[in-house]
Motif scaffolding. Structure first.
Motif, PDB file in Angstrom:
ATOM      1  N   PRO A  98      46.285  -4.469 -34.133  1.00 31.43           N
ATOM      2  CA  PRO A  98      46.855  -4.538 -32.797  1.00 31.43           C
ATOM      3  C   PRO A  98      47.506  -5.893 -32.578  1.00 31.43           C
ATOM      4  N   GLU A  99      48.341  -5.961 -31.556  1.00 28.74           N
ATOM      5  CA  GLU A  99      49.159  -7.153 -31.353  1.00 28.74           C
ATOM      6  C   GLU A  99      48.326  -8.420 -31.214  1.00 28.74           C
ATOM      7  N   PHE A 100      47.202  -8.322 -30.483  1.00 32.76           N
ATOM      8  CA  PHE A 100      46.431  -9.534 -30.214  1.00 32.76           C
ATOM      9  C   PHE A 100      45.632 -10.025 -31.418  1.00 32.76           C
ATOM     10  N   LEU A 101      45.606  -9.236 -32.517  1.00 27.97           N
ATOM     11  CA  LEU A 101      44.917  -9.691 -33.728  1.00 27.97           C
ATOM     12  C   LEU A 101      45.874  -9.831 -34.907  1.00 27.97           C
ATOM     13  N   ARG A 102      47.197  -9.813 -34.632  1.00 24.97           N
ATOM     14  CA  ARG A 102      48.169  -9.828 -35.719  1.00 24.97           C
ATOM     15  C   ARG A 102      47.987 -11.035 -36.641  1.00 24.97           C
ATOM     16  N   ASP A 103      47.745 -12.199 -36.054  1.00 24.62           N
ATOM     17  CA  ASP A 103      47.709 -13.427 -36.849  1.00 24.62           C
ATOM     18  C   ASP A 103      46.298 -13.983 -37.006  1.00 24.62           C
ATOM     19  N   VAL A 104      45.271 -13.153 -36.757  1.00 18.33           N
ATOM     20  CA  VAL A 104      43.896 -13.636 -36.830  1.00 18.33           C
ATOM     21  C   VAL A 104      43.446 -13.735 -38.282  1.00 18.33           C
ATOM     22  N   SER A 105      42.980 -14.906 -38.644  1.00 18.28           N
ATOM     23  CA  SER A 105      42.341 -15.126 -39.934  1.00 18.28           C
ATOM     24  C   SER A 105      41.252 -16.169 -39.706  1.00 18.28           C
ATOM     25  N   LEU A 106      40.062 -15.921 -40.224  1.00 16.21           N
ATOM     26  CA  LEU A 106      38.926 -16.784 -39.939  1.00 16.21           C
ATOM     27  C   LEU A 106      38.937 -17.990 -40.868  1.00 16.21           C
ATOM     28  N   THR A 107      39.393 -19.100 -40.344  1.00 18.73           N
ATOM     29  CA  THR A 107      39.433 -20.335 -41.123  1.00 18.73           C
ATOM     30  C   THR A 107      38.013 -20.820 -41.396  1.00 18.73           C
ATOM     31  N   PRO A 299      40.544 -18.567 -33.588  1.00 19.50           N
ATOM     32  CA  PRO A 299      41.388 -18.173 -32.458  1.00 19.50           C
ATOM     33  C   PRO A 299      40.626 -18.291 -31.142  1.00 19.50           C
ATOM     34  N   PRO A 300      41.229 -18.817 -30.098  1.00 25.14           N
ATOM     35  CA  PRO A 300      40.550 -18.953 -28.803  1.00 25.14           C
ATOM     36  C   PRO A 300      39.987 -17.638 -28.286  1.00 25.14           C
ATOM     37  N   SER A 301      40.658 -16.509 -28.584  1.00 21.89           N
ATOM     38  CA  SER A 301      40.176 -15.220 -28.074  1.00 21.89           C
ATOM     39  C   SER A 301      38.781 -14.899 -28.601  1.00 21.89           C
ATOM     40  N   LEU A 302      38.498 -15.259 -29.857  1.00 25.48           N
ATOM     41  CA  LEU A 302      37.175 -15.003 -30.421  1.00 25.48           C
ATOM     42  C   LEU A 302      36.115 -15.871 -29.750  1.00 25.48           C
ATOM     43  N   VAL A 303      36.448 -17.114 -29.481  1.00 27.95           N
ATOM     44  CA  VAL A 303      35.501 -18.023 -28.830  1.00 27.95           C
ATOM     45  C   VAL A 303      35.282 -17.595 -27.378  1.00 27.95           C
ATOM     46  N   GLN A 466      37.956  -6.098 -28.853  1.00 26.79           N
ATOM     47  CA  GLN A 466      38.908  -7.010 -28.227  1.00 26.79           C
ATOM     48  C   GLN A 466      39.990  -6.247 -27.483  1.00 26.79           C
ATOM     49  N   GLN A 467      40.386  -5.108 -28.021  1.00 25.26           N
ATOM     50  CA  GLN A 467      41.392  -4.314 -27.326  1.00 25.26           C
ATOM     51  C   GLN A 467      40.843  -3.782 -26.001  1.00 25.26           C
ATOM     52  N   LEU A 468      39.581  -3.372 -25.998  1.00 25.57           N
ATOM     53  CA  LEU A 468      38.965  -2.886 -24.777  1.00 25.57           C
ATOM     54  C   LEU A 468      38.947  -3.976 -23.710  1.00 25.57           C
ATOM     55  N   VAL A 469      38.608  -5.198 -24.109  1.00 20.13           N
ATOM     56  CA  VAL A 469      38.582  -6.298 -23.159  1.00 20.13           C
ATOM     57  C   VAL A 469      39.992  -6.626 -22.682  1.00 20.13           C
ATOM     58  N   GLU A 470      40.972  -6.574 -23.590  1.00 20.85           N
ATOM     59  CA  GLU A 470      42.353  -6.873 -23.217  1.00 20.85           C
ATOM     60  C   GLU A 470      42.871  -5.886 -22.171  1.00 20.85           C
ATOM     61  N   GLN A 471      42.361  -4.660 -22.193  1.00 19.26           N
ATOM     62  CA  GLN A 471      42.837  -3.635 -21.265  1.00 19.26           C
ATOM     63  C   GLN A 471      42.197  -3.734 -19.893  1.00 19.26           C
ATOM     64  N   GLN A 472      41.181  -4.621 -19.745  1.00 17.47           N
ATOM     65  CA  GLN A 472      40.554  -4.795 -18.440  1.00 17.47           C
ATOM     66  C   GLN A 472      41.545  -5.417 -17.469  1.00 17.47           C
ATOM     67  N   PRO A 473      41.487  -5.075 -16.173  1.00 16.30           N
ATOM     68  CA  PRO A 473      42.372  -5.704 -15.189  1.00 16.30           C
ATOM     69  C   PRO A 473      42.177  -7.215 -15.165  1.00 16.30           C
ATOM     70  N   GLU A 474      43.252  -7.944 -14.893  1.00 17.77           N
ATOM     71  CA  GLU A 474      43.195  -9.394 -14.923  1.00 17.77           C
ATOM     72  C   GLU A 474      42.244  -9.952 -13.885  1.00 17.77           C
ATOM     73  N   ASP A 475      42.041  -9.221 -12.766  1.00 16.91           N
ATOM     74  CA  ASP A 475      41.145  -9.731 -11.738  1.00 16.91           C
ATOM     75  C   ASP A 475      39.697  -9.322 -11.988  1.00 16.91           C
ATOM     76  N   GLU A 476      39.432  -8.686 -13.127  1.00 14.62           N
ATOM     77  CA  GLU A 476      38.065  -8.306 -13.477  1.00 14.62           C
ATOM     78  C   GLU A 476      37.237  -9.568 -13.648  1.00 14.62           C
ATOM     79  N   ASP A 477      35.969  -9.497 -13.261  1.00 11.56           N
ATOM     80  CA  ASP A 477      35.076 -10.650 -13.369  1.00 11.56           C
ATOM     81  C   ASP A 477      34.785 -10.917 -14.836  1.00 11.56           C
ATOM     82  N   ASP A 478      35.304 -12.023 -15.358  1.00 10.59           N
ATOM     83  CA  ASP A 478      35.143 -12.341 -16.782  1.00 10.59           C
ATOM     84  C   ASP A 478      33.677 -12.523 -17.146  1.00 10.59           C
ATOM     85  N   GLU A 479      32.926 -13.106 -16.212  1.00  7.64           N
ATOM     86  CA  GLU A 479      31.525 -13.361 -16.529  1.00  7.64           C
ATOM     87  C   GLU A 479      30.782 -12.065 -16.780  1.00  7.64           C
ATOM     88  N   GLY A 480      31.123 -11.037 -16.007  1.00 12.99           N
ATOM     89  CA  GLY A 480      30.463  -9.759 -16.202  1.00 12.99           C
ATOM     90  C   GLY A 480      30.754  -9.154 -17.552  1.00 12.99           C
TER      91      GLY A 480
END
Length: 496
Positions: A98-107, A299-303, A466-480
């Motif tokens: 998927p687009e958000f993992l196109r360049d992911v490689s675990l250094t 990648p920041p998304s993983l952290v 990660q795709q499931l989280v990306e599809q959440q609305p932007e105003d969704e409570d991140d902490e939850g």
């Protein structure tokens, strides 16, 4: 001149010869004899070049068609294949990403050798020194990772939120799991019999009781239980299958509850809390997360989608016996953080913590070291961890026998990899050498914080999560999104 004299088989005379045949007149190109060597060679060369040219054109057309088809597939594909297959493409730009993992490689940071020092830039205007402490596991130490003020703020925030007991005296839910699995005594016996010799030895039973009940029993405790339950009929210190069949599933637990369990007998004796690090969190907590991202080069998304910061306080006498932060992941095992996204119903879960970053928030007056019993050992053998009543996992008694001990100094961070690389840029097998524990605090109080980076060794499950989280609305409570799926479950699996 006769026709016979004009045949191509007529002999040529030598330059010094007396007789000379007349020169053949130039032949017309269309009427030349096609058996001529020159004409045949010319024809063959022309035809070869012509066929090579045609083949190249066809190959080019196939290549263009293939690339066009791959691009169309990339544009039309929203997610990786949902199959439970553990096979995944080599990282880089595989078409199934998927687009958000196109360049992911675990250094992975190279350790080079024990004692090697690397310069790392984590904050503007400052250079940190990172020293390699071991290669098995890949373990590093960074002094002054946190400033004195940052350490103080983290401790104050933890106290403000409130700390809870890190472990219940006796964990619940074990009998329900046993009933769900419907295991017979013989099946349980075979699971516990690590070396499959038909006898349950002390270390095999001890390992089981620590994982199941969270109670740290010594060989002496176990002999007391044997005597109290009259379990060891022949008195040889082992349990045979016949002796084991006479015990109920919860015989050990019932005995411990009746006798009473002290805090010092727990696998972990501490108090802890969790501090959210996302949007709206205290700036110090956000800065620490950003610094961890720079340190690990992930990648920041993983952290961002990993567990919050855990803060732990050990009072005098506090300890944490040796354990792994993560367990091995088998087909029937799910990672805690991706289980819901993977739609997995297995009762077996583990905390898939690719990296552990441990911060010392204060300097301890006595004890409290982080021990790595088998760091850089030549071999790892689970059975040999308990030999002749010497238990290398016991951080109250045998910390001095560990291969490596890290002294807690305020602001220092240590981090290590709990998994090996799979050789293709993703998570591989569990690194068994990452076994570690907290030595007993003999004087004063010990404050630490843990930042775990959660990554599923199954690449497809991590991608779906990660795709499931990306599809959440932007105003969704991140902490939850993070706390509800990680925090409560992670407490269960820290005693692996």
């Amino acid at each position: 001149m006769t026709d016979n004299q004009e045949t191509p088989d007529a002999e040529d005379t030598s330059p010094s010869g007396s007789t000379t045949l007349p020169l053949r007149p130039p032949c017309d190109r269309l009427s030349c004899n096609k058996s001529s060597v020159c004409s045949r060679s010319y024809f063959v060369v022309v035809m070869v070049f012509f066929h090579v040219y045609i083949i190249n054109v066809i190959a080019l057309l196939f290549y263009v068609h293939y690339i066009s088809g791959q691009d169309d597939a990339n544009r039309s594909q929203d997610a990786p294949s949902p199959s439970g297959d553990h096979q995944r493409p080599v990282l880089g730009r595989p078409p199934s990403k998927p687009e958000f993992l196109r360049d992911v490689s675990l250094t992975r940071i190279e350790g080079i050798r024990v004692g090697h020092v690397q310069k790392v830039s984590l904050v503007p205007g400052k250079v940190h020194e990172m020293r390699t402490l071991s290669l098995k596991p890949l373990l590093f130490e960074i002094p002054d990772f946190l400033s004195e003020d940052e350490s103080r703020v983290v401790m104050q925030l933890a106290q403000l939120k409130g700390l809870m007991e890190s472990q219940l005296m006796v964990q619940d839910g074990q009998e329900e799991l046993a009933k769900e699995l419907n295991l017979s005594p013989d099946e349980i016996f075979n699971l516990l019999d690590i070396n499959q010799d038909g006898q349950l030895q002390l270390h095999e039973i001890l390992t089981h009781s620590r994982v199941r009940d969270g109670i740290w029993l010594t060989p002496e405790n176990l002999r007391e239980i044997f005597a109290g339950l009259k379990a060891d009929k022949d008195g040889n210190g082992w349990l045979s299958l016949e002796e084991f069949r006479l015990l109920s599933n919860d015989a050990f637990q019932r005995f411990l509850v009746q006798r009473g369990v002290k805090r010092s007998q727990l696998v972990r004796n501490s108090r802890h809390t969790w501090l959210y690090q996302g949007k709206g969190a205290h700036q110090v907590l956000q800065d620490i997360k950003a610094r961890v991202t720079s340190l690990t080069q992930l990648p920041p998304s993983l952290v961002d989608l990993s567990e919050p910061l855990q803060v732990v306080r050990y009072e005098e006498g506090g300890h944490y016996h040796a354990h792994h932060d993560s367990g091995p992941v088998y087909p029937e095992t799910a990672c805690t953080h991706t289980r819901l996204a993977a739609n997995t119903s297995t009762p077996f879960e583990t905390s898939c913590r690719y990296i552990t970053v441990l911060f010392y928030l204060n300097s301890v007056e006595g004890g409290g070291e982080t021990a790595f019993p088998v760091a850089d050992n030549r071999t790892y053998d689970e059975v040999s961890l308990i030999q002749n009543d010497v238990d290398l996992l016991d951080t109250r008694r045998n910390c001095d026998k560990s291969n490596l001990r890290v002294k807690p100094n305020k602001g220092t961070a240590v981090f290590w990899y709990n998994y090996l690389s799979d050789g293709r840029g993703w998570v591989g097998e569990q690194d068994e050498y990452a076994l570690h524990g907290g030595c007993v605090v003999t004087h004063g109080t010990k404050w630490v914080a843990n930042k775990w980076i959660n990554i599923d060794p199954d690449y497809q499950r991590q991608a779906r999560y990660q795709q499931l989280v990306e599809q959440q609305p932007e105003d969704e409570d991140d902490e939850g999104l993070t706390l509800n799926t990680d925090v409560h479950s992670s407490d269960i699996h820290q005693d692996l």
